[in-house]
Write a protein that holds these residues in place. Structure first.
Motif, short mmCIF file in Angstrom:
data_model
loop_
_atom_site.label_atom_id
_atom_site.label_comp_id
_atom_site.label_asym_id
_atom_site.label_seq_id
_atom_site.Cartn_x
_atom_site.Cartn_y
_atom_site.Cartn_z
N LEU A 296 0.82 -1.21 0.00
CA LEU A 296 0.00 0.00 0.00
C LEU A 296 0.86 1.26 0.00
N THR B 183 -7.37 3.58 -0.02
CA THR B 183 -7.57 2.48 -0.96
C THR B 183 -8.48 1.39 -0.39
N PHE C 168 -3.81 -0.88 -6.94
CA PHE C 168 -4.33 0.48 -7.10
C PHE C 168 -5.20 0.61 -8.35
N LYS D 125 -2.50 5.97 1.86
CA LYS D 125 -2.96 5.08 0.79
C LYS D 125 -3.66 3.84 1.35
#
Length: 312
Positions: free
Chosen positions: A204, A213, A300, A209
């Protein structure tokens, strides 16, 4: 034979993991009792009395038992121990702190993290990070056990009608005192009891993030958030989210591993999940060996596409 379960609670609610210990206890003995040790925790005792398969609840109430400090709680368990052949604790940080003290004072061997009851004197437990299962037979007059909750179905929390006996509280040992507690608050389900877990690893890249995410996916699925040890050590997630041998042992219906390579330590904590989905751009990642569904992709890119598909 009679088993005593030491209840996990916060003086208001009975921890659901106690219900898993009830199932283990019923496999060990003919009669099951629960000890509720706390302060102003009568409603916990009343809840415990409703648990199916429990015939008696022992209720110890005193101010110095409010925080269930290991020294005082162990002394309370020992005060009742002579009446039982089995004493069981949930394999939580609390149970793992109290059980060794009880076993040492009774001069018996503690059997940790049992995953199956073969017979009243014989139990299975994982060793070598879950890569082998040891079968242990104990001749001790009192078996002190910690129970891996993910290996036992939760007992029904209603349908019982156990008697509640008030027992004399032990004196304060004076060996420790409660100072303060900082509890993290989250709208997410509690990790150990969640049906769905979305877990992230070092891939990550940062704490921001990690949250941006994984959190939308967890919210969409009504899932708990988890993390690998590498992610926790890197500061991406707090310690209480760690899944693995040195973190929490989980077995949800669905475990989604995002950017987790699959170190042995992590696999030991989640490989009993019903369905495992792995997202990793490394085709040789060990996580794919145990995954029911594997997606070789950049997380991602894959997670936003998954979110879009769920919304459609």
């Amino acid at each position: 034979m009679t088993a005593l379960i030491v209840a996990e609670h916060d003086n208001t609610h009975l921890n659901a993991l106690t219900l898993n210990a009830v199932t283990a206890a019923r496999a060990c003995s003919d009669e099951v009792h629960i000890l509720v040790s706390g302060h102003q925790a009568r409603q916990v005792a009343e809840h415990a009395a409703q648990v199916a398969g429990v015939s008696k609840v022992l209720f110890a109430d005193a101010p110095h038992l409010a925080e269930q400090l290991a020294e005082n709680t162990a002394a309370q368990v020992l005060a009742q121990a002579g009446n039982y052949t089995h004493i069981l604790f949930a394999a939580t940080s609390n149970g793992k702190s109290i059980a060794p003290r009880v076993a040492a004072r009774l001069d018996v061997a503690q059997i940790s993290e049992i995953t199956a009851v073969v017979a009243p004197d014989t139990f299975e437990r994982p060793i070598y990070a879950g890569n082998a299962i040891a079968t242990i037979k104990s001749d001790d007059p009192i078996k002190v056990l910690t129970v891996r909750s993910t290996s036992f179905a939760a007992g029904a929390d209603s349908g019982g009608n156990a008697a509640i006996d008030n027992v004399v509280s032990v004196a304060d040992s004076g060996m420790s005192s409660f100072v303060s507690r900082e509890v993290s608050k989250s709208d997410r389900p509690e990790l150990a009891a969640a049906r769905i877990i979305v877990s992230g690893g070092r891939a990550l890249g940062s704490a921001d993030k990690f949250q941006s995410t994984l959190l939308p996916l967890a919210e969409k699925l009504g899932a708990a958030l988890g993390a690998s040890r590498a992610a926790v050590d890197s500061g991406y997630a707090p310690n209480d989210l760690q899944v693995g041998q040195t973190g929490k042992i989980v077995a949800p219906d669905l475990y989604i591993a995002c950017g987790i390579s699959g170190a042995i330590q992590h696999l030991a904590g989640m490989k009993d999940s019903k369905v495992i989905v792995a997202i990793n751009k490394d085709a040789d990642a060990p996580i794919f060996a145990i995954a029911d569904y594997g997606l070789e992709a950049d997380l991602f890119t894959a997670i936003p596409e998954l979110l879009q598909a769920l919304q459609d």
